[in-house]
Write an enzyme that holds these catalytic residues in place. Structure first.
Site, PDB file in Angstrom:
ATOM      1  N   LYS A   1       0.838  -1.207   0.000  1.00 18.50           N
ATOM      2  CA  LYS A   1       0.000   0.000   0.000  1.00 18.50           C
ATOM      3  C   LYS A   1       0.869   1.252   0.000  1.00 18.50           C
ATOM      4  O   LYS A   1       0.692   2.154  -0.822  1.00 18.50           O
ATOM      5  CB  LYS A   1      -0.918   0.030   1.245  1.00 18.50           C
ATOM      6  CG  LYS A   1      -1.837  -1.178   1.360  1.00 18.50           C
ATOM      7  CD  LYS A   1      -2.741  -1.088   2.591  1.00 18.50           C
ATOM      8  CE  LYS A   1      -2.006  -1.182   3.920  1.00 18.50           C
ATOM      9  NZ  LYS A   1      -1.391  -2.492   4.210  1.00 18.50           N
TER      10      LYS A   1
ATOM     11  N   ARG B   1     -10.453   0.493   8.989  1.00 18.11           N
ATOM     12  CA  ARG B   1      -9.833  -0.796   9.253  1.00 18.11           C
ATOM     13  C   ARG B   1     -10.771  -1.805   9.876  1.00 18.11           C
ATOM     14  O   ARG B   1     -10.378  -2.941  10.117  1.00 18.11           O
ATOM     15  CB  ARG B   1      -8.663  -0.567  10.198  1.00 18.11           C
ATOM     16  CG  ARG B   1      -7.342  -0.947   9.585  1.00 18.11           C
ATOM     17  CD  ARG B   1      -6.261  -0.568  10.555  1.00 18.11           C
ATOM     18  NE  ARG B   1      -5.068  -1.307  10.339  1.00 18.11           N
ATOM     19  CZ  ARG B   1      -4.049  -0.873   9.606  1.00 18.11           C
ATOM     20  NH1 ARG B   1      -4.107   0.287   9.013  1.00 18.11           N
ATOM     21  NH2 ARG B   1      -2.981  -1.611   9.490  1.00 18.11           N
TER      22      ARG B   1
ATOM     23  N   ARG C   1      11.576  -5.294   5.271  1.00 11.50           N
ATOM     24  CA  ARG C   1      11.342  -3.866   4.991  1.00 11.50           C
ATOM     25  C   ARG C   1      12.293  -2.987   5.808  1.00 11.50           C
ATOM     26  O   ARG C   1      12.588  -3.243   6.960  1.00 11.50           O
ATOM     27  CB  ARG C   1       9.898  -3.495   5.342  1.00 11.50           C
ATOM     28  CG  ARG C   1       9.676  -1.971   5.315  1.00 11.50           C
ATOM     29  CD  ARG C   1       8.238  -1.563   5.362  1.00 11.50           C
ATOM     30  NE  ARG C   1       7.499  -2.233   6.412  1.00 11.50           N
ATOM     31  CZ  ARG C   1       6.178  -2.315   6.428  1.00 11.50           C
ATOM     32  NH1 ARG C   1       5.453  -1.772   5.472  1.00 11.50           N
ATOM     33  NH2 ARG C   1       5.576  -2.954   7.400  1.00 11.50           N
TER      34      ARG C   1
ATOM     35  N   ARG D   1      10.852  -0.797  11.215  1.00 11.59           N
ATOM     36  CA  ARG D   1       9.715  -0.439  12.058  1.00 11.59           C
ATOM     37  C   ARG D   1       9.663  -1.365  13.259  1.00 11.59           C
ATOM     38  O   ARG D   1       9.933  -2.549  13.130  1.00 11.59           O
ATOM     39  CB  ARG D   1       8.413  -0.573  11.247  1.00 11.59           C
ATOM     40  CG  ARG D   1       7.907   0.748  10.723  1.00 11.59           C
ATOM     41  CD  ARG D   1       6.852   0.596   9.684  1.00 11.59           C
ATOM     42  NE  ARG D   1       5.651  -0.118  10.121  1.00 11.59           N
ATOM     43  CZ  ARG D   1       4.556  -0.257   9.381  1.00 11.59           C
ATOM     44  NH1 ARG D   1       4.514   0.281   8.172  1.00 11.59           N
ATOM     45  NH2 ARG D   1       3.516  -0.927   9.830  1.00 11.59           N
TER      46      ARG D   1
ATOM     47  N   ARG E   1      -0.791  -8.802  13.418  1.00 12.06           N
ATOM     48  CA  ARG E   1      -1.307  -7.838  12.434  1.00 12.06           C
ATOM     49  C   ARG E   1      -2.063  -8.552  11.318  1.00 12.06           C
ATOM     50  O   ARG E   1      -3.110  -8.087  10.870  1.00 12.06           O
ATOM     51  CB  ARG E   1      -0.157  -6.998  11.860  1.00 12.06           C
ATOM     52  CG  ARG E   1       0.322  -5.928  12.842  1.00 12.06           C
ATOM     53  CD  ARG E   1       1.712  -5.423  12.516  1.00 12.06           C
ATOM     54  NE  ARG E   1       1.835  -4.840  11.193  1.00 12.06           N
ATOM     55  CZ  ARG E   1       2.987  -4.652  10.564  1.00 12.06           C
ATOM     56  NH1 ARG E   1       4.124  -5.005  11.149  1.00 12.06           N
ATOM     57  NH2 ARG E   1       3.002  -4.100   9.387  1.00 12.06           N
TER      58      ARG E   1
HETATM   59  P1  AP5 Z   1       4.749  -1.581   1.973  1.00  9.37           P
HETATM   60  O1  AP5 Z   1       4.405  -0.793   0.775  1.00  9.37           O
HETATM   61  O2  AP5 Z   1       5.468  -0.883   3.065  1.00  9.37           O
HETATM   62  O3  AP5 Z   1       3.448  -2.343   2.542  1.00  9.37           O
HETATM   63  P2  AP5 Z   1       2.110  -1.810   3.215  1.00  9.37           P
HETATM   64  O4  AP5 Z   1       0.979  -2.454   2.517  1.00  9.37           O
HETATM   65  O5  AP5 Z   1       2.127  -0.320   3.309  1.00  9.37           O
HETATM   66  O6  AP5 Z   1       2.257  -2.514   4.623  1.00  9.37           O
HETATM   67  P3  AP5 Z   1       2.179  -1.928   6.111  1.00  9.37           P
HETATM   68  O7  AP5 Z   1       2.951  -2.874   6.962  1.00  9.37           O
HETATM   69  O8  AP5 Z   1       2.539  -0.490   6.153  1.00  9.37           O
HETATM   70  O9  AP5 Z   1       0.667  -2.105   6.390  1.00  9.37           O
HETATM   71  P4  AP5 Z   1      -0.015  -2.106   7.763  1.00  9.37           P
HETATM   72  O10 AP5 Z   1      -1.439  -2.023   7.360  1.00  9.37           O
HETATM   73  O11 AP5 Z   1       0.384  -3.238   8.624  1.00  9.37           O
HETATM   74  O12 AP5 Z   1       0.601  -0.833   8.498  1.00  9.37           O
HETATM   75  P5  AP5 Z   1       0.043   0.616   8.863  1.00  9.37           P
HETATM   76  O13 AP5 Z   1       1.184   1.529   8.876  1.00  9.37           O
HETATM   77  O14 AP5 Z   1      -1.147   0.942   8.058  1.00  9.37           O
HETATM   78  O15 AP5 Z   1       5.586  -2.844   1.483  1.00  9.37           O
HETATM   79  C1  AP5 Z   1       6.072  -3.821   2.382  1.00  9.37           C
HETATM   80  C2  AP5 Z   1       7.461  -4.309   1.937  1.00  9.37           C
HETATM   81  O16 AP5 Z   1       7.331  -5.016   0.697  1.00  9.37           O
HETATM   82  C3  AP5 Z   1       8.469  -3.181   1.681  1.00  9.37           C
HETATM   83  O17 AP5 Z   1       9.732  -3.580   2.106  1.00  9.37           O
HETATM   84  C4  AP5 Z   1       8.411  -2.984   0.156  1.00  9.37           C
HETATM   85  O18 AP5 Z   1       9.651  -2.504  -0.346  1.00  9.37           O
HETATM   86  C5  AP5 Z   1       8.113  -4.403  -0.334  1.00  9.37           C
HETATM   87  N1  AP5 Z   1       7.300  -4.416  -1.558  1.00  9.37           N
HETATM   88  C6  AP5 Z   1       6.261  -3.591  -1.866  1.00  9.37           C
HETATM   89  N2  AP5 Z   1       5.733  -3.894  -3.077  1.00  9.37           N
HETATM   90  C7  AP5 Z   1       6.445  -4.960  -3.542  1.00  9.37           C
HETATM   91  C8  AP5 Z   1       6.373  -5.750  -4.731  1.00  9.37           C
HETATM   92  N3  AP5 Z   1       5.453  -5.516  -5.699  1.00  9.37           N
HETATM   93  N4  AP5 Z   1       7.246  -6.766  -4.885  1.00  9.37           N
HETATM   94  C9  AP5 Z   1       8.170  -7.037  -3.909  1.00  9.37           C
HETATM   95  N5  AP5 Z   1       8.293  -6.329  -2.762  1.00  9.37           N
HETATM   96  C10 AP5 Z   1       7.436  -5.298  -2.568  1.00  9.37           C
HETATM   97  O19 AP5 Z   1      -0.475   0.385  10.359  1.00  9.37           O
HETATM   98  C11 AP5 Z   1       0.436   0.117  11.412  1.00  9.37           C
HETATM   99  C12 AP5 Z   1      -0.311   0.083  12.740  1.00  9.37           C
HETATM  100  O20 AP5 Z   1      -0.910   1.370  13.001  1.00  9.37           O
HETATM  101  C13 AP5 Z   1      -1.496  -0.902  12.831  1.00  9.37           C
HETATM  102  O21 AP5 Z   1      -1.060  -2.204  13.166  1.00  9.37           O
HETATM  103  C14 AP5 Z   1      -2.338  -0.249  13.926  1.00  9.37           C
HETATM  104  O22 AP5 Z   1      -1.794  -0.514  15.201  1.00  9.37           O
HETATM  105  C15 AP5 Z   1      -2.169   1.247  13.641  1.00  9.37           C
HETATM  106  N6  AP5 Z   1      -3.219   1.771  12.755  1.00  9.37           N
HETATM  107  C16 AP5 Z   1      -3.047   2.284  11.496  1.00  9.37           C
HETATM  108  N7  AP5 Z   1      -4.225   2.657  10.970  1.00  9.37           N
HETATM  109  C17 AP5 Z   1      -5.178   2.382  11.903  1.00  9.37           C
HETATM  110  C18 AP5 Z   1      -6.587   2.524  11.961  1.00  9.37           C
HETATM  111  N8  AP5 Z   1      -7.281   2.997  10.915  1.00  9.37           N
HETATM  112  N9  AP5 Z   1      -7.232   2.136  13.089  1.00  9.37           N
HETATM  113  C19 AP5 Z   1      -6.566   1.641  14.144  1.00  9.37           C
HETATM  114  N10 AP5 Z   1      -5.236   1.483  14.165  1.00  9.37           N
HETATM  115  C20 AP5 Z   1      -4.542   1.829  13.055  1.00  9.37           C
HETATM  116 MG    MG Z   2       2.216   1.092   4.874  1.00 14.38          MG
END
Ligand code: AP5
Ligand code: MG
Ligand code: ZN
Length: 213
Positions: A14, A89, A128, A161, A172
């Protein structure tokens, strides 16, 4: 420009696609995860509350989350489109979000849903690395910086992270499967499914076709 959500499990890409989309289309990237991480590093009140939930891979309480999204979407720079990443979410957040959109007179146009098989996600997350300064995302195998451990963009030392460890990732992924995945059905009329197990630029080309000019 379109008003969009980007969805998908942890590690689906994402953030990686969001970086490209916002640069190409010039719209704001609203990532609740990024906002929480910034709040934690600035030790704000929101950050202090959010930290223990994020470190455990659990959802931050709605009172905190919904407020920061509403405040951000009220900003005039969202008038011409935005990409929301990581919110809503769960079903309750989706309902609160619908109310918020009505109140702000915003119509959602598109929900991008990135799919990657779960066994591949752990690898992506554990490898990552992120830049603590400019936020750019890398991977030690799939998306390497030019110089190991250093951000191409700004020269800062890359970090991992705190929630990118095997234990937290499992939780997660469970939270995603139980609470977030059902939203794909909630948004079924707006969803465009993206195969996230392809080259980053191939995926982006696919996304560009559906967003349009
Ligand atoms: P990356 O693009 O970083 O993946 P992502 O989908 O953004 O994954 P996240 O881990 O950020 O998602 P998340 O939903 O767990 O975290 P968030 O920050 O939202 O890619 C991942 C890796 O793969 C990278 O190394 C990249 O280089 C590689 N990659 C990408 N594309 C590729 C491809 N095509 N081929 C190969 N490799 C590739 O949330 C974190 C925390 O915040 C949650 O757990 C929660 O505690 C809190 N939180 C956030 N939003 C809310 C909400 N709305 N409500 C409550 N709590 C929340
Ligand atoms: Mg992300
Ligand atoms: Zn950087």
């Amino acid at each position: 420009m379109k008003k969009m959500l980007i969805m998908g499990p942890p590690g689906a890409g994402k953030g990686t696609q969001a970086e490209k989309i916002i640069e190409y289309y010039g719209i704001p990237h609203i990532s609740t995860g990024d906002m929480f991480r910034a709040a934690i590093s600035n030790k704000t009140e929101v950050g202090l509350i959010a930290k223990k939930y994020i470190d455990a891979g659990n959802l931050v309480p709605d009172e905190v989350t919904v407020g920061i999204v509403k405040e951000r979407l009220s900003n005039p720079d969202c008038k011409n489109g935005f990409l929301l990443d990581g919110f809503p979410r769960d079903l309750k957040q989706a309902e609160m979000f619908s109310d918020m959109l009505k109140e702000l007179d915003i119509k959602l146009d598109l929900v991008l849903n990135i799919h990657v098989d779960s066994e591949k996600l752990i690898n992506r997350i554990i490898g990552r690395r992120i830049c603590p300064n400019c936020g750019r995302t890398y991977h030690i195998t799939y998306n390497k910086p030019l110089k190991e451990g250093i951000c191409d963009e700004c020269g800062s030392t890359l970090i991992q992270r705190k929630d990118d460890n095997v234990e937290t990732v499992k939780n997660r992924l469970d939270v995603y499967a139980q609470k977030t995945e059902p939203l794909i059905n909630y948004y079924k009329d707006l969803v465009y499914n993206v195969d996230g197990d392809r080259d980053v630029d191939v995926i982006f080309n696919d996304i560009k076709k559906v967003i349009g000019d």
